[in-house]
Write an enzyme that holds these catalytic residues in place. Structure first.
Site, mmCIF file in Angstrom:
data_model
loop_
_atom_site.group_PDB
_atom_site.id
_atom_site.type_symbol
_atom_site.label_atom_id
_atom_site.label_comp_id
_atom_site.label_asym_id
_atom_site.label_seq_id
_atom_site.Cartn_x
_atom_site.Cartn_y
_atom_site.Cartn_z
ATOM 1 N N ASP A 70 -0.131 -4.941 9.923
ATOM 2 C CA ASP A 70 -1.181 -4.062 9.417
ATOM 3 C C ASP A 70 -2.361 -4.986 9.160
ATOM 4 O O ASP A 70 -2.323 -5.846 8.270
ATOM 5 C CB ASP A 70 -0.719 -3.369 8.122
ATOM 6 C CG ASP A 70 -1.779 -2.408 7.597
ATOM 7 O OD1 ASP A 70 -2.908 -2.434 8.094
ATOM 8 O OD2 ASP A 70 -1.470 -1.624 6.671
ATOM 9 N N LYS A 108 -13.190 -1.390 6.907
ATOM 10 C CA LYS A 108 -13.749 -2.278 5.886
ATOM 11 C C LYS A 108 -14.758 -3.248 6.496
ATOM 12 O O LYS A 108 -15.862 -3.397 5.991
ATOM 13 C CB LYS A 108 -12.646 -3.104 5.205
ATOM 14 C CG LYS A 108 -11.318 -2.415 5.076
ATOM 15 C CD LYS A 108 -11.237 -1.474 3.906
ATOM 16 C CE LYS A 108 -9.945 -0.702 3.981
ATOM 17 N NZ LYS A 108 -9.692 0.181 2.898
ATOM 18 N N TRP A 151 0.877 -1.176 0.000
ATOM 19 C CA TRP A 151 0.000 0.000 0.000
ATOM 20 C C TRP A 151 0.917 1.230 0.000
ATOM 21 O O TRP A 151 1.792 1.340 0.876
ATOM 22 C CB TRP A 151 -0.857 -0.069 1.270
ATOM 23 C CG TRP A 151 -1.834 1.013 1.476
ATOM 24 C CD1 TRP A 151 -2.816 1.420 0.618
ATOM 25 C CD2 TRP A 151 -1.963 1.826 2.656
ATOM 26 N NE1 TRP A 151 -3.550 2.426 1.192
ATOM 27 C CE2 TRP A 151 -3.042 2.701 2.440
ATOM 28 C CE3 TRP A 151 -1.272 1.895 3.866
ATOM 29 C CZ2 TRP A 151 -3.451 3.623 3.388
ATOM 30 C CZ3 TRP A 151 -1.684 2.822 4.805
ATOM 31 C CH2 TRP A 151 -2.756 3.672 4.570
HETATM 32 C C1 LMR Z 1 -7.021 1.436 -0.198
HETATM 33 O O1 LMR Z 1 -5.927 0.857 -0.228
HETATM 34 O O2 LMR Z 1 -7.659 1.714 -1.211
HETATM 35 C C2 LMR Z 1 -7.616 1.801 1.133
HETATM 36 O O3 LMR Z 1 -6.830 1.313 2.153
HETATM 37 C C3 LMR Z 1 -7.923 3.236 1.258
HETATM 38 C C4 LMR Z 1 -6.725 4.109 1.394
HETATM 39 O O4 LMR Z 1 -6.686 4.878 2.354
HETATM 40 O O5 LMR Z 1 -5.819 4.066 0.568
#
Ligand code: LMR
Length: 397
Positions: free
Chosen positions: A212, A247, A131
Site C-alpha cells: 500500500d 496526497k 489503517w
Molecule cells: C486517512 O487515513 O486519513 C486517509 O487515508 C483518508 C482515508 O480514506 O481514511
C-alpha cells in the site's frame, strides 16, 4: 417492510470524524483527523503544477468518451516510472501492468478481489495497528485477516522482534500487506536493512507481497520512499502494488490511484492484467478521466514535473517543521511525558500515544478532533492553532 431489520452502522472512524467536525459549532475548532495536507493557512491547496495542467487539459480536450477499463495509458506508464525508477528492468521487460484505479482504496479493493476470486488466497496479514479500512476491505471479499505485530506501545518504536516472529507464521501464498512508506497510523517505517531482511524472508517463504503505497514523497523524498518496494523487487518476481496520488498531488477528490501487478514475465503479466480488467469491469466498468489525464500531463512534462516536485518538497518540509514545533511546544507548555519519539516518525501522521479517553476529552472539552487511536494529522497543525492544541493536550494528559 424490507428495511425494518437493517441496523445502522457506526460512523467511519476517520471519515465520520470529518462529518462530526463539519457539524461542530464552537469557533475555536481544530481538525487533525483525516489524513489531508494543509498549508500554513490551514487550507488544502491545489498544487500549482496541477492547476497549470488542468488549464492545458481544458484547452486540448476534445471528447468525453469512455476511458479504457484500465484507464489512461500515459498515466499508467508514468506511475511505473515513479514506482520502479526510470530505466528499471521491469519497465523494459514489460512484466508489470498497471491499471488506473479509484484512489488507493479502489486499488486495494481490486487487489483483494484478485487475491480472493482469482488466486484463491486464504489469508492476508495486516500490521497491528493499521489503517482501519484495510481490515474492512479484505473482510468484504471474505479473506481471513491475520494481524502481525508492528508497534511497541511502551517504547514507541517498531516491534521488530514481534513482527518477525508473527511473519514467520505466514503460509506460502498468503498475502502480506506492507505500507511502502509513512506507515499509517504510526509513521514508523522499517530501516533499509530491515526492508532487505523482510524482502529476503518474503522470497524464501513464498508470500505474495502487497504494497500500500499512498504517501510516496511525504517521508524522505520520491526516490527514498520507494526503497521498500525496490528492495522487494530484487528478491521477489511477483508482487502487487496499490498506489495513490491523493496526497502527493493533493488530488483527493479526483480518486487517482493505480493497481500494479509485477509478474515473472510479460506473458504472465498480461494474463493477470486481463483478470484485473474483468474485475474492474464488474466493479465500476472504467475509471474517470480528469484526474488521471491531469497527472499524466504533469508527469510527462519536464517543467511541470519539476515544479510538482518542488511543491511536494515544500509540503514535506512544512510537515517536518510542524512535527518539531509540536514536540518542542508540548515540552514548553509543561507536558510531563516525553514526546521526542514523534520527531522520528515519517509522513503526515503522528502516533501520539494519547488514549481514547484523552482523545474524547480533546473533542468534548476543546473541539479538537483526532482519530481515537491517538493518530494526529500533523499537516493539520498551523501557527494559529498549535498553541491551543498543545495547551489542550497538556490539560488532558
Ligand atoms: C486517512 O487515513 O486519513 C486517509 O487515508 C483518508 C482515508 O480514506 O481514511
Amino acid at each position: 417492510m424490507f428495511f425494518d431489520t437493517i441496523h445502522a452502522v457506526p460512523a467511519d472512524p476517520i471519515l465520520g470524524l470529518g462529518e462530526a467536525f463539519k457539524a461542530e459549532t464552537r469557533a475555536e475548532k481544530v481538525n487533525l483527523g483525516i489524513g489531508v495536507y494543509k498549508n500554513a493557512r490551514g487550507e488544502t491547496p491545489i498544487v500549482k503544477a496541477v492547476k497549470e495542467a488542468e488549464k492545458r487539459l481544458f484547452e486540448s480536450e476534445t471528447s468525453k468518451n469512455y476511458l479504457a477499463i484500465d484507464g489512461v495509458d500515459e498515466y499508467n506508464a508514468q506511475t511505473q516510472i515513479l514506482l520502479f525508477g526510470a530505466g528499471h528492468e521491469i519497465i523494459a521487460s514489460r512484466r508489470a501492468k498497471t491499471a488506473q484505479s479509484l484512489g488507493g482504496t479502489g486499488a486495494l479493493r481490486v487487489a483483494a478481489e484478485l487475491a480472493k476470486h482469482r488466486l484463491d488466497v486464504k489469508n492476508v496479514w495486516i500490521s497491528s495497528p493499521t489503517w482501519p479500512n484495510h481490515n474492512a476491505i479484505f473482510k468484504a471479499v471474505g479473506i481471513e485477516v491475520r494481524d502481525y505485530r508492528y508497534y511497541n506501545t511502551t517504547e514507541h518504536k517498531l516491534d521488530w522482534e514481534g513482527l518477525i516472529e508473527d511473519l514467520s507464521q505466514v503460509g506460502k501464498g498468503d498475502v502480506v500487506l506492507l505500507h511502502g512508506c509513512c506507515h499509517n497510523p504510526t509513521g514508523i517505517d522499517p530501516t533499509p536493512a530491515q526492508w532487505d531482511k523482510l524482502a529476503q524472508m518474503s522470497a524464501e517463504k513464498g508470500w505474495l507481497p502487497l504494497f500500500d503505497f499512498a504517501y510516496q514523497g511525504f517521508g524522505n523524498g520520491l526516490e527514498e520512499d520507494a526503497y521498500s518496494l525496490r528492495s522487494f523487487l530484487k528478491c521477489n518476481k511477483e508482487l502487487l502494488i496499490a498506489s495513490s496520488y491523493s496526497k502527493n498531488f493533493g488530488m483527493y477528490n479526483e480518486r487517482v490511484g493505480a493497481f500494479t501487478v509485477v509478474a515473472e514475465n510479460e506473458d504472465t503479466a498480461n494474463r493477470v492484467h486481463s483478470q484485473v480488467k474483468s474485475i474492474i469491469r464488474t466493479l465500476y466498468s472504467n475509471p474517470a478521466s480528469h484526474g488521471a489525464n491531469t497527472i499524466a500531463l504533469v508527469l510527462k512534462d519536464a517543467d511541470l514535473k519539476a515544479q510538482w516536485i518542488v511543491e511536494l518538497d515544500e509540503m514535506r518540509a512544512r510537515i517536518k517543521a510542524m512535527r518539531d514545533k509540536f514536540v518542542a511546544l508540548l515540552k514548553a507548555k509543561g507536558a510531563a511525558q516525553d514526546f521526542d519519539f514523534i520527531i522520528g516518525q515519517n509522513g503526515i501522521f503522528s502516533f501520539s500515544g494519547l488514549t481514547p479517553e484523552q482523545v474524547d476529552r480533546l473533542k468534548n472539552e476543546f473541539a479538537i478532533y483526532i482519530v481515537r487511536s491517538g493518530r494526529i494529522n500533523v499537516a493539520g497543525m498551523t501557527d494559529d492553532n498549535i498553541d491551543y492544541l498543545c495547551e489542550s493536550i497538556v490539560k488532558v494528559l
